[in-house]
Design an enzyme around this catalytic site. Structure first.
Site, PDB file in Angstrom:
ATOM      1  N   ASP A 176       0.873  -1.177   0.000  1.00  0.00           N
ATOM      2  CA  ASP A 176       0.000   0.000   0.000  1.00  0.00           C
ATOM      3  C   ASP A 176       0.911   1.228   0.000  1.00  0.00           C
ATOM      4  O   ASP A 176       1.692   1.426   0.930  1.00  0.00           O
ATOM      5  CB  ASP A 176      -0.901  -0.019   1.238  1.00  0.00           C
ATOM      6  CG  ASP A 176      -2.044   0.987   1.127  1.00  0.00           C
ATOM      7  OD1 ASP A 176      -1.812   2.083   0.584  1.00  0.00           O
ATOM      8  OD2 ASP A 176      -3.151   0.681   1.581  1.00  0.00           O
ATOM      9  N   ASN A 184      -0.974  12.829  -5.008  1.00  0.00           N
ATOM     10  CA  ASN A 184      -1.890  13.286  -6.060  1.00  0.00           C
ATOM     11  C   ASN A 184      -2.263  14.751  -5.871  1.00  0.00           C
ATOM     12  O   ASN A 184      -2.310  15.533  -6.836  1.00  0.00           O
ATOM     13  CB  ASN A 184      -3.175  12.436  -6.049  1.00  0.00           C
ATOM     14  CG  ASN A 184      -3.033  11.160  -6.852  1.00  0.00           C
ATOM     15  OD1 ASN A 184      -2.339  11.127  -7.856  1.00  0.00           O
ATOM     16  ND2 ASN A 184      -3.692  10.106  -6.400  1.00  0.00           N
ATOM     17  N   ASP A 193      -0.475   8.647 -11.589  1.00  0.00           N
ATOM     18  CA  ASP A 193      -0.518   7.572 -12.590  1.00  0.00           C
ATOM     19  C   ASP A 193       0.891   7.122 -12.968  1.00  0.00           C
ATOM     20  O   ASP A 193       1.147   5.928 -13.148  1.00  0.00           O
ATOM     21  CB  ASP A 193      -1.260   8.053 -13.838  1.00  0.00           C
ATOM     22  CG  ASP A 193      -2.762   8.169 -13.616  1.00  0.00           C
ATOM     23  OD1 ASP A 193      -3.258   7.599 -12.624  1.00  0.00           O
ATOM     24  OD2 ASP A 193      -3.425   8.833 -14.434  1.00  0.00           O
ATOM     25  N   GLU A 220      -3.981   2.288  -5.101  1.00  0.00           N
ATOM     26  CA  GLU A 220      -2.524   2.199  -4.909  1.00  0.00           C
ATOM     27  C   GLU A 220      -2.116   0.906  -4.207  1.00  0.00           C
ATOM     28  O   GLU A 220      -1.037   0.813  -3.638  1.00  0.00           O
ATOM     29  CB  GLU A 220      -2.020   3.416  -4.121  1.00  0.00           C
ATOM     30  CG  GLU A 220      -2.478   3.510  -2.682  1.00  0.00           C
ATOM     31  CD  GLU A 220      -3.817   4.207  -2.479  1.00  0.00           C
ATOM     32  OE1 GLU A 220      -4.059   4.704  -1.376  1.00  0.00           O
ATOM     33  OE2 GLU A 220      -4.623   4.232  -3.435  1.00  0.00           O
TER      34      GLU A 220
END
Length: 303
Positions: A176, A184, A193, A220
């Site tokens: 994770d 982000n 991405d 993720e």
């Protein structure tokens, strides 16, 4: 004929030759026709392949009308295959005829057991390239090239069943990414991405083995299912991969992005009744890694 036409014809011939060469590298296979597993390909990559409901079969099919050990296909030499019923309750049918003893298989033959049909594709059959492509698209995460959640969920249930029967070890590593939402927010979703794709490449390059199942579970989260691997071995693999991620330069448009992963490891043992239970244990271990300060590996300990 114009020069352009000659070029096109040459390109087509080259593409056909390339496809034929690729097909020649493929082993004989059984293709599921219809039903829930429609389009699934099972490679005949051993000299004897067994099929039935039990998890110890080469091709385990847990469906109604299928016996624990239903039939086997055998390489009689030079990739000439035969099929033989192995004492099934309802019989094995070849092209709708119940088989007795060993029967040779030919291109396109249909083996039927219960409500399921399997089509025989001989070695080098170019038809299977189409199904390979469809299977890859159905089972792969388009962004990272990893297996997707659906494929992973099917495989983990199957591997847990196998471990119950064989006693072989089985481990799961769950990744994770740390502070991914902040990444982000601070650098943009394109940067996020980029990190996901780059992370997948880093992990693949870090030594994911042929028999391992590396998948993007969602967002993720990534998982690696490791058959025939015990807890100590999988913990060492997880720690090596954690360090690889930590030390890798995630260079996005000239900026080195801060990327680390919290990792959990669990293995099949008493108390694990399903793939869901194994995943839950790895997920609890990830939580311990997050709680402990992130960018670390923890393994599941029974309370």
């Amino acid at each position: 004929m114009s020069d352009d036409s000659t070029v096109v014809l040459t390109d087509i011939k080259a593409a056909l030759a390339s496809a034929e060469n690729e097909a020649q590298q493929k082993p004989a296979a059984l293709l599921v026709v219809g039903g829930d597993l429609n389009g699934t390909i099972f490679d005949l990559d051993q000299n004897e392949i067994t099929c039935g409901r039990n998890a110890d079969n080469s091709i385990p099919l847990e469906f109604n009308g299928i016996s624990r050990h239903h039939f086997k296909v055998v390489n009689q030499g030079d990739d000439n295959w035969s099929v033989e019923d192995t004492g099934s309750k309802n019989g094995t049918f070849l092209n709708n005829k119940k088989i007795e003893g060993s029967v040779a298989l030919n291109k396109g033959d249909m083996i039927k057991l219960g409500s399921m049909a399997l089509k025989f594709l001989p070695k080098g059959d170019p038809e299977r390239l189409t199904y390979d492509k469809l299977s890859m698209e159905a089972n792969t995460d388009g962004h990272t090239g990893c297996y997707n959640k659906t494929y992973f969920n099917n495989r983990i249930e199957l591997e847990v069943k196998k471990s119950k029967v064989t006693g072989d070890p089985l481990s799961l590593i769950l990744f994770d990414l740390d502070h991914f939402k902040s990444l982000n927010d601070n650098y943009g979703h394109d940067a996020g991405d980029f990190v996901l794709k780059e992370l997948a490449d880093v992990i693949r390059g870090g030594g994911v083995r042929d028999n391992d199942v590396f998948a993007r579970y969602g967002g993720e989260e990534f998982v690696i299912l490791l058959p025939k691997t015990n807890l100590k071995q999988s913990f060492e693999i997880a720690e090596r991969l954690r360090k690889l991620v930590q030390d890798h330069d995630f260079n996005y448009e000239g900026k080195i992005l801060p990327v680390t992963a919290s990792i959990g490891v669990a293995d099949y043992r008493q108390g694990v009744t399903s793939g869901t239970e194994l995943f839950k244990r790895a997920d609890e271990s990830v939580y311990k890694s997050k709680e402990g300060g992130r960018n670390q590996v923890n393994f599941y300990r029974a309370q």
